[in-house]
Design a protein around this motif. Structure first.
Motif, mmCIF file in Angstrom:
data_model
loop_
_atom_site.group_PDB
_atom_site.id
_atom_site.type_symbol
_atom_site.label_atom_id
_atom_site.label_comp_id
_atom_site.label_asym_id
_atom_site.label_seq_id
_atom_site.Cartn_x
_atom_site.Cartn_y
_atom_site.Cartn_z
ATOM 1 N N VAL A 100 -8.751 -4.490 52.859
ATOM 2 C CA VAL A 100 -9.238 -5.123 51.623
ATOM 3 C C VAL A 100 -9.866 -6.472 51.960
ATOM 4 O O VAL A 100 -9.235 -7.314 52.607
ATOM 5 C CB VAL A 100 -8.088 -5.295 50.614
ATOM 6 N N ILE A 101 -11.108 -6.659 51.503
ATOM 7 C CA ILE A 101 -11.841 -7.907 51.753
ATOM 8 C C ILE A 101 -12.347 -8.471 50.434
ATOM 9 O O ILE A 101 -13.254 -7.906 49.823
ATOM 10 C CB ILE A 101 -13.044 -7.681 52.685
ATOM 11 N N LEU A 143 -20.354 -11.918 55.204
ATOM 12 C CA LEU A 143 -19.669 -10.648 54.966
ATOM 13 C C LEU A 143 -20.211 -9.552 55.883
ATOM 14 O O LEU A 143 -19.443 -8.713 56.373
ATOM 15 C CB LEU A 143 -19.834 -10.235 53.499
ATOM 16 N N ARG A 144 -21.494 -9.562 56.121
ATOM 17 C CA ARG A 144 -22.103 -8.543 56.985
ATOM 18 C C ARG A 144 -21.457 -8.562 58.383
ATOM 19 O O ARG A 144 -21.156 -7.519 58.957
ATOM 20 C CB ARG A 144 -23.608 -8.768 57.091
ATOM 21 N N GLU A 145 -21.231 -9.785 58.918
ATOM 22 C CA GLU A 145 -20.598 -9.896 60.231
ATOM 23 C C GLU A 145 -19.178 -9.360 60.212
ATOM 24 O O GLU A 145 -18.728 -8.705 61.157
ATOM 25 C CB GLU A 145 -20.600 -11.355 60.690
ATOM 26 N N THR A 156 -8.344 -9.152 55.413
ATOM 27 C CA THR A 156 -9.090 -10.189 56.114
ATOM 28 C C THR A 156 -10.066 -10.797 55.117
ATOM 29 O O THR A 156 -10.146 -10.352 53.954
ATOM 30 C CB THR A 156 -9.795 -9.645 57.363
ATOM 31 N N ASP A 157 -10.796 -11.823 55.553
ATOM 32 C CA ASP A 157 -11.681 -12.548 54.638
ATOM 33 C C ASP A 157 -13.143 -12.375 55.034
ATOM 34 O O ASP A 157 -13.463 -11.959 56.151
ATOM 35 C CB ASP A 157 -11.314 -14.032 54.618
ATOM 36 N N ASP A 158 -14.030 -12.739 54.120
ATOM 37 C CA ASP A 158 -15.464 -12.536 54.343
ATOM 38 C C ASP A 158 -16.084 -13.558 55.276
ATOM 39 O O ASP A 158 -17.297 -13.543 55.510
ATOM 40 C CB ASP A 158 -16.209 -12.529 53.003
ATOM 41 N N THR A 181 -3.925 -14.133 54.611
ATOM 42 C CA THR A 181 -4.613 -12.855 54.498
ATOM 43 C C THR A 181 -5.897 -12.794 55.317
ATOM 44 O O THR A 181 -6.711 -11.897 55.129
ATOM 45 C CB THR A 181 -4.918 -12.542 53.015
ATOM 46 N N SER A 182 -6.074 -13.725 56.234
ATOM 47 C CA SER A 182 -7.167 -13.595 57.192
ATOM 48 C C SER A 182 -6.855 -12.464 58.169
ATOM 49 O O SER A 182 -7.757 -11.809 58.680
ATOM 50 C CB SER A 182 -7.358 -14.899 57.974
#
Length: 327
Positions: free
Chosen positions: A9-10, A19-21, A95-97, A154-155
């Motif tokens: 979940v992001i 976000l693409r990376e 993880t995060d964007d 949540t990273s």
């Protein structure tokens, strides 16, 4: 979708380029692509996030899903909750964007759950990448986690889905630090394993001075957390039971010193010495890196301003939530 074991979940908001990376690092996982899904939970972005994700959905063989979350509730908690509710995996990874995950990120987490049946979750390390040297008048906001601090961000954290449903998902009262508060609740159900090789690189944030000072307001949610979990005040060994760190002691000393000066009190010299000692204790002699001591002395104005702001916000929150915790 029956083979899905892990749901990643992001949450995202107006960061399509970053976000693409993040997604590309998930596409490169060593874990079998048909055994995990990626759920991008968009907090109603106004940029081209939707187009970017849907374009990747068409061109990728991975199980990539997109959810646009519209809600008046502020903060990423409600967005992550939407992702959990739409997930099909028995394990939920977060993880995060603005993160890039290691190639074996999912595989290592799954192995930990298989080897340690008793755990409710597993978390890993975070390294901040980049610097703010070329951006004048900015302050670097870093996220570096190299050891088990008991705060699971949540990273880079995975939980069993049934445990998340049991504890009630993310608390939407918590606009910030909701991930740490969730970890506290999960640990009441069972252990969270720390595995250093579950690693992510976190992009540095170069905040303007005004933005940085406004960000300090988030401290109010730490006080809210302690009001919800007062037992952690003792577990975290707060100084004198109510001081989260040394900074408030320094600021209180400085206030007494300034008051003595205005009143022309003979105690001014004594409070001046105490203020100097508490500043050195709080900001200079914090480790054995002697090379940084001169710079930390010079940064007295910056530290003083941020300490005053933090103390003000935490005192305000302490009154609001009836729980005295000073930062």
């Amino acid at each position: 979708m029956q083979d899905i074991e892990v749901s990643v979940v992001i949450p995202t908001y107006n960061r399509s380029n970053l976000l693409r990376e993040t997604l590309e690092s998930l596409f490169a996982q060593t874990y079998s692509a048909n055994k995990f899904e990626i759920i991008v939970c968009d907090d109603n972005s106004s940029d081209d996030t939707e187009e970017v994700v849907k374009g990747l959905m068409q061109n990728s063989q991975h199980n990539l899903r997109y959810i646009k979350v519209k809600s008046k509730i502020k903060g990423p908690g409600k967005v992550r909750n939407a992702g959990i509710n739409h997930s099909v995996g028995k394990m939920i990874g977060f993880t995060d964007d603005d993160c890039v995950v290691s190639k074996n990120w999912i595989e290592t987490a799954v192995d930990c759950f298989k080897k340690h049946k008793e755990i409710c979750g597993v978390s890993g390390t975070v390294t901040t990448v980049g610097d703010c040297k070329n951006k004048k008048f900015t302050i670097a906001r870093r996220v570096d986690i190299l050891s088990d601090t008991g705060s699971y961000v949540t990273s880079t954290t995975f939980y069993k889905k049934d445990i998340l449903l049991e504890v009630g998902l993310f608390d939407t009262d918590m606009r910030y630090w909701e991930d740490i508060e969730l970890g506290w609740r999960v640990k009441k159900k069972g252990p969270i394993l720390f595995e250093p090789s579950i690693h992510v690189n976190h992009k540095i944030h170069c905040a303007s001075i005004i933005s940085y000072l406004n960000h300090l307001k988030h401290i109010e949610y730490w006080v809210l957390m302690y009001s919800k979990h007062p037992e952690h005040m003792k577990d975290d060994k707060l100084i004198l039971g109510h001081f989260f760190n040394k900074s408030p002691i320094y600021i209180i000393s400085a206030f007494l010193c300034f008051s003595a000066f205005l009143l022309e009190s003979k105690l001014f010299v004594l409070f001046s010495i105490i203020t100097l000692i508490t500043y050195l204790w709080a900001h200079v002699f914090v480790d054995k890196n002697l090379k940084k001591y001169p710079r930390r002395l010079i940064l007295l104005p910056r530290y003083s301003i941020t300490d005053i702001v933090k103390l003000t916000y935490s005192l305000k929150a302490s009154i609001k939530y009836k729980c005295l915790v000073l930062f």
